[in-house]
Motif scaffolding. Structure first.
Motif, PDB file in Angstrom:
ATOM      1  N   ASP A 208      71.394  69.103  30.561  1.00  0.00           N
ATOM      2  CA  ASP A 208      69.972  69.462  30.492  1.00  0.00           C
ATOM      3  C   ASP A 208      69.238  68.753  31.665  1.00  0.00           C
ATOM      4  O   ASP A 208      68.167  69.183  31.706  1.00  0.00           O
ATOM      5  CB  ASP A 208      69.504  68.645  29.234  1.00  0.00           C
ATOM      6  N   ALA A 209      70.095  68.741  32.616  1.00  0.00           N
ATOM      7  CA  ALA A 209      69.398  68.181  34.081  1.00  0.00           C
ATOM      8  C   ALA A 209      68.858  69.264  34.681  1.00  0.00           C
ATOM      9  O   ALA A 209      69.364  70.490  34.735  1.00  0.00           O
ATOM     10  CB  ALA A 209      70.352  67.359  34.898  1.00  0.00           C
ATOM     11  N   ASP A 210      67.741  69.033  35.335  1.00  0.00           N
ATOM     12  CA  ASP A 210      66.910  69.805  36.209  1.00  0.00           C
ATOM     13  C   ASP A 210      66.538  69.676  37.148  1.00  0.00           C
ATOM     14  O   ASP A 210      65.691  68.639  37.436  1.00  0.00           O
ATOM     15  CB  ASP A 210      65.685  70.482  35.115  1.00  0.00           C
ATOM     16  N   PRO A 211      66.618  70.137  38.317  1.00  0.00           N
ATOM     17  CA  PRO A 211      66.332  69.618  39.731  1.00  0.00           C
ATOM     18  C   PRO A 211      64.920  69.774  40.009  1.00  0.00           C
ATOM     19  O   PRO A 211      64.303  69.374  41.025  1.00  0.00           O
ATOM     20  CB  PRO A 211      67.108  70.298  40.711  1.00  0.00           C
ATOM     21  N   GLY A 212      64.079  70.122  39.040  1.00  0.00           N
ATOM     22  CA  GLY A 212      62.529  70.385  39.579  1.00  0.00           C
ATOM     23  C   GLY A 212      61.761  69.552  38.228  1.00  0.00           C
ATOM     24  O   GLY A 212      60.566  69.850  38.437  1.00  0.00           O
ATOM     25  N   ASP A 213      62.337  68.705  37.382  1.00  0.00           N
ATOM     26  CA  ASP A 213      61.496  68.042  36.395  1.00  0.00           C
ATOM     27  C   ASP A 213      60.930  66.593  36.719  1.00  0.00           C
ATOM     28  O   ASP A 213      60.383  66.024  35.770  1.00  0.00           O
ATOM     29  CB  ASP A 213      62.235  68.192  34.890  1.00  0.00           C
ATOM     30  N   GLY A 214      61.550  66.129  37.873  1.00  0.00           N
ATOM     31  CA  GLY A 214      61.257  64.689  38.279  1.00  0.00           C
ATOM     32  C   GLY A 214      62.057  63.667  37.431  1.00  0.00           C
ATOM     33  O   GLY A 214      61.442  62.654  37.271  1.00  0.00           O
ATOM     34  N   MET A 215      63.227  63.907  36.861  1.00  0.00           N
ATOM     35  CA  MET A 215      63.780  63.189  36.039  1.00  0.00           C
ATOM     36  C   MET A 215      65.305  63.149  36.713  1.00  0.00           C
ATOM     37  O   MET A 215      65.710  64.022  36.954  1.00  0.00           O
ATOM     38  CB  MET A 215      63.740  63.395  34.498  1.00  0.00           C
ATOM     39  N   GLY A 252      65.795  59.224  32.629  1.00  0.00           N
ATOM     40  CA  GLY A 252      64.617  58.307  33.272  1.00  0.00           C
ATOM     41  C   GLY A 252      64.158  58.629  34.688  1.00  0.00           C
ATOM     42  O   GLY A 252      65.110  59.617  35.321  1.00  0.00           O
ATOM     43  N   ARG A 253      63.425  58.132  35.360  1.00  0.00           N
ATOM     44  CA  ARG A 253      63.215  58.069  36.721  1.00  0.00           C
ATOM     45  C   ARG A 253      63.912  57.132  37.598  1.00  0.00           C
ATOM     46  O   ARG A 253      64.188  57.598  38.830  1.00  0.00           O
ATOM     47  CB  ARG A 253      61.652  57.972  37.022  1.00  0.00           C
ATOM     48  N   THR A 277      71.080  51.230  42.778  1.00  0.00           N
ATOM     49  CA  THR A 277      69.721  51.848  42.054  1.00  0.00           C
ATOM     50  C   THR A 277      69.438  53.105  43.097  1.00  0.00           C
ATOM     51  O   THR A 277      69.357  53.269  43.955  1.00  0.00           O
ATOM     52  CB  THR A 277      68.656  50.779  42.584  1.00  0.00           C
ATOM     53  N   LEU A 278      69.420  54.226  41.773  1.00  0.00           N
ATOM     54  CA  LEU A 278      68.908  55.492  41.927  1.00  0.00           C
ATOM     55  C   LEU A 278      67.695  56.024  41.248  1.00  0.00           C
ATOM     56  O   LEU A 278      67.168  55.598  40.406  1.00  0.00           O
ATOM     57  CB  LEU A 278      69.942  56.460  41.396  1.00  0.00           C
ATOM     58  N   GLU A 279      66.936  56.505  42.480  1.00  0.00           N
ATOM     59  CA  GLU A 279      65.465  57.083  41.864  1.00  0.00           C
ATOM     60  C   GLU A 279      65.333  58.376  42.389  1.00  0.00           C
ATOM     61  O   GLU A 279      65.513  59.063  43.423  1.00  0.00           O
ATOM     62  CB  GLU A 279      64.382  56.177  42.732  1.00  0.00           C
ATOM     63  N   VAL A 280      64.590  59.268  41.492  1.00  0.00           N
ATOM     64  CA  VAL A 280      64.329  60.716  41.554  1.00  0.00           C
ATOM     65  C   VAL A 280      62.930  60.706  42.569  1.00  0.00           C
ATOM     66  O   VAL A 280      61.887  59.869  42.431  1.00  0.00           O
ATOM     67  CB  VAL A 280      64.296  61.426  40.485  1.00  0.00           C
ATOM     68  N   VAL A 281      63.038  61.559  43.486  1.00  0.00           N
ATOM     69  CA  VAL A 281      62.016  61.828  44.446  1.00  0.00           C
ATOM     70  C   VAL A 281      61.713  63.296  44.171  1.00  0.00           C
ATOM     71  O   VAL A 281      62.229  64.251  44.636  1.00  0.00           O
ATOM     72  CB  VAL A 281      62.325  61.503  46.018  1.00  0.00           C
ATOM     73  N   PRO A 282      60.458  63.524  43.289  1.00  0.00           N
ATOM     74  CA  PRO A 282      60.123  64.947  43.134  1.00  0.00           C
ATOM     75  C   PRO A 282      59.741  65.723  44.362  1.00  0.00           C
ATOM     76  O   PRO A 282      59.114  65.171  45.501  1.00  0.00           O
ATOM     77  CB  PRO A 282      59.104  64.683  42.042  1.00  0.00           C
TER      78      PRO A 282
END
Length: 291
Positions: A208-215, A252-253, A277-282
């Motif tokens: 379900d991972a989506d490179p445009g959903d900010g998650m 999560g983010r 630590t990993l963080e998504v950057v939209p």
């Protein structure tokens, strides 16, 4: 006439990248642009070449190779106005799969890389390194190391063969996974934190991972016996492992992985070990080829 910068892997796809480069250049020229090859003779030199080109005003960089080449190009374009494209001629090509590029001809992929772009997410790490689609550890890294050493079979099936050969050495690690502040202790055989669905040459570890959903989507497997892992393996290609009692899906983010030291691979490339630590950057990357 605009310049289009090319980063060509010298070893991507066992030489397929080098063979594809003249075709990509021809597509660029027919589109009325000038190809500029910025490929370095090492990973470090290539990454620095992209940074330098973008700093000097490069508007578009096309990675010709596999996920590793894309990873190098990402380091220079992320957070800038430069557009990133990819012609997937590597072994896994998992990033390209997320955008419908896998299976296209070199000409088709090159044309898409010259086309319109859209903002997509990227993964920021706490070690001054960016990741495009996946950070993984445990058994999956052991498989990746073995696959890199194998000459046959070629293509994505090499990862399947490496998985079977590595299975006798399966081990578990005590991990603490914290997602958006929620802490979970797990005994893990492998984990993956993904921005797109697949890793390992088409395994839908986070379907379900989506490179445009900010998650970010995370999958932690374990504790699981060798027999259970072998039963799960064919299910991973279509996401059928989700819902199994030994498979834990998190979302999560921000994701932190701690606990027993574990080597890590990001986009198929070694990136050190836990803790991380990993963080998504939209919208951190402007990507061409999404179609």
């Amino acid at each position: 006439m605009a310049e289009v910068h090319l980063l060509v892997s010298p070893r991507g796809g066992r030489g397929r990248a080098a063979a594809a480069a003249p075709i990509v250049r021809s597509v660029i020229e027919r589109a009325g642009h000038t190809p500029v090859d910025i490929s370095g003779d090492s990973a470090e030199a290539s990454a620095e070449a992209v940074r330098a080109a973008v700093a000097a005003g490069a508007e578009r960089v096309i990675a010709v190779g596999g996920d590793g080449t894309l990873h190098l190009a990402l380091q220079g374009v992320v957070g800038t106005d430069a557009v990133l494209g990819v012609v997937p001629v590597g072994t896994g090509n998992d990033y390209a799969r997320a955008f419908g590029l896998f299976g296209l001809s070199v000409e088709e992929a090159a044309a898409r890389a010259l086309g319109p772009s859209r903002p997509v997410d990227a993964i920021s790490t706490d070690r001054q390194r960016w990741v495009a689609f996946s950070v993984t550890g445990g058994f999956s890294v052991d498989v990746n190391v073995r696959a890199d050493r194998m000459r046959f079979p070629r293509g994505p099936s090499r990862y399947t063969a490496a998985t079977l050969l590595t299975m006798p050495g399966l081990r578990h690690r005590e991990l603490v996974v914290t997602v958006d502040g929620q802490r979970t202790e797990l005994r893990s055989a492998l984990f993956a934190v993904n921005n797109t669905p697949t890793f390992g040459g088409g395994m839908a570890i986070c379907p379900d991972a989506d490179p445009g959903d900010g998650m970010l989507d995370a999958c932690v497997v374990g504790p699981a016996s060798r027999t259970t892992m072998l039963r799960l393996l064919p299910k991973v290609f279509d996401g059928g492992h989700v819902g199994h009692g030994h498979v834990h899906m998190l979302r999560g983010r921000t994701v932190t992985i701690e606990g027993e030291p574990t080597d890590l691979v990001g986009d198929g490339e070694p990136i050190g070990a836990t803790p991380i630590t990993l963080e998504v950057v939209p919208g951190a990357v402007s990507f061409a080829g999404g179609g």
